[in-house]
Design a protein around this motif. Structure first.
Motif, PDB file in Angstrom:
ATOM      1  N   ASP A 113       5.551  11.194   6.435  1.00 39.26           N
ATOM      2  CA  ASP A 113       6.225  10.041   7.049  1.00 39.26           C
ATOM      3  C   ASP A 113       5.729   8.735   6.437  1.00 39.26           C
ATOM      4  O   ASP A 113       6.516   7.809   6.188  1.00 39.26           O
TER       5      ASP A 113
ATOM      6  N   ALA B 286       7.230   8.385   2.963  1.00 37.89           N
ATOM      7  CA  ALA B 286       8.652   8.067   3.027  1.00 37.89           C
ATOM      8  C   ALA B 286       8.884   6.603   3.377  1.00 37.89           C
ATOM      9  O   ALA B 286       9.829   5.968   2.884  1.00 37.89           O
ATOM     10  N   LYS B 287       7.992   6.060   4.185  1.00 41.58           N
ATOM     11  CA  LYS B 287       8.158   4.686   4.645  1.00 41.58           C
ATOM     12  C   LYS B 287       7.663   3.660   3.635  1.00 41.58           C
ATOM     13  O   LYS B 287       8.322   2.641   3.385  1.00 41.58           O
ATOM     14  N   TYR B 288       6.498   3.937   3.041  1.00 43.32           N
ATOM     15  CA  TYR B 288       5.862   2.919   2.200  1.00 43.32           C
ATOM     16  C   TYR B 288       5.863   3.244   0.704  1.00 43.32           C
ATOM     17  O   TYR B 288       5.747   2.339  -0.118  1.00 43.32           O
ATOM     18  N   ARG B 289       5.953   4.524   0.355  1.00 40.46           N
ATOM     19  CA  ARG B 289       5.938   4.894  -1.059  1.00 40.46           C
ATOM     20  C   ARG B 289       6.953   5.993  -1.321  1.00 40.46           C
ATOM     21  O   ARG B 289       6.585   7.141  -1.597  1.00 40.46           O
ATOM     22  N   PRO B 290       8.227   5.668  -1.211  1.00 41.04           N
ATOM     23  CA  PRO B 290       9.258   6.707  -1.392  1.00 41.04           C
ATOM     24  C   PRO B 290       9.271   7.287  -2.798  1.00 41.04           C
ATOM     25  O   PRO B 290       9.764   8.395  -3.008  1.00 41.04           O
ATOM     26  N   GLU B 291       8.751   6.545  -3.774  1.00 44.07           N
ATOM     27  CA  GLU B 291       8.699   7.033  -5.148  1.00 44.07           C
ATOM     28  C   GLU B 291       7.245   7.300  -5.534  1.00 44.07           C
ATOM     29  O   GLU B 291       6.364   6.491  -5.230  1.00 44.07           O
TER      30      GLU B 291
END
Length: 332
Positions: A86, A89-94
């Motif tokens: 989570d 996904a929120k702060y470092r999607p890549e």
């Protein structure tokens, strides 16, 4: 003794009627290993700290969902892994790219010493635990997509069976096995070429002598002396500052251009982080009448030469247990 017995019994029974102090007592037993798990997933000591707190909060709120089909420890790992996913996904999607991990932070050995020790008959487990906390491994892992990263860590670091990983991540066994293959292939692309030659274990006399020479040359701002200690393909970075320098010439040129040779008044304190040798540097500040934190260099040594230098800023000193000032030694 009675309290310990009650807490042990919670591993195989429901948690719905457990009060908060008893629950916290059981969860706290696993704090350090969960923190290291989150650190491997996230690469940041501070983000791992926040995620462990979130894990304990989620676990307390969802305690009635624990049915005893797995251990309490495994249940916490499931919550922690999903909390990491989570967070990513929120702060470092890549994932990271290009060999750089700007959010990378060091992990103090004094806290790694709190981890449960592997048994005397498990030398492979000891080696895995050491090598998968080194910065080169952390950097490589951060280049993987989050879900394959989680599968890799659960399978190859923690040694969980594919069936258990699938259950905890809500995937099929086939999906987990496929993700593991992709993750292992991606990891090999970003690990050092000599990955299979890592020694693990304690620093030998040769490594200690090399670190001493590196320390002395650094304090003397002897660039030529430092250059002689570096392997041709040495890598140097300073997260979160952008920039990855590869090769002795590129690293030395950066030192020269930054004015390192003209720097005076350095002192050094040897230490270790991430199970690697490290040197903390302090710079004399006349107005303070003391040496104040400057940077800390974490070294990777292979075959008698320095193959990687990861430098961290002075804001990492407190978390690593390093002094915030060194007194004058009478030489200024």
């Amino acid at each position: 003794m009675g309290a310990d017995m009650r807490l042990e019994e919670l591993d195989v029974s429901g948690l719905g009627e457990v009060d908060e102090p008893a629950f916290s007592g059981l969860a706290e037993r696993h704090r350090r290993e969960l923190h290291v798990h989150c650190y491997r997933m996230l690469g940041s000591f501070e983000d791992a700290e926040d995620t462990v707190q979130e894990t304990f909060l989620r676990a307390w709120r969802r305690r009635e969902t624990f049915e005893g089909r797995s251990t309490f420890r495994a249940w916490l790992y499931r919550i922690a892994t999903n909390a990491c996913l989570d967070q990513l996904a929120k702060y470092r999607p890549e994932p990271a790219t290009g060999g750089e991990v700007p959010w990378l932070q060091p992990y103090p050995d004094r806290l790694l010493d709190e981890l449960p020790a592997a048994g005397a008959g498990e030398p492979e487990a000891v080696a895995v635990a050491r090598e998968t906390i080194e910065l080169a491994y952390l950097v490589a892992v951060q280049h993987l997509a989050p879900r394959p990263r989680a599968v890799l860590i659960l399978r190859d670091v923690l040694g969980w069976p594919a069936k258990d990983v699938a259950e905890h991540l809500g995937d099929s066994v086939n999906s987990v096995n496929s993700a593991l293959q992709r993750a292992r292939a991606g990891l090999r692309e970003h690990l050092p070429a000599e990955r299979q030659d890592w020694t693990g274990g304690e620093q030998d006399a040769g490594t200690r002598e090399l670190v001493r020479r590196y320390t002395d040359a650094s304090v003397a701002t002897d660039v030529k002396g430092l250059a002689a200690l570096l392997r041709d393909d040495v890598r140097c970075s300073m997260p979160p500052t952008p920039g990855l320098y590869i090769g002795r010439d590129a690293v030395v040129n950066d030192w020269v251009e930054s004015g390192f040779e003209g720097m005076k008044g350095l002192r050094a304190v040897p230490t270790s982080v991430n199970r690697q040798p490290a040197v903390a540097f302090y710079l004399w500040q006349k107005q303070e009448g003391a040496y104040l934190p400057l940077t800390i260099d974490v070294l990777r040594v292979t075959g008698g030469t320095i193959t990687e230098i990861t430098t961290f800023h002075e804001d990492r000193f407190p978390g690593l247990g390093l002094p915030q000032r060194l007194p004058a030694d009478g030489t200024e």
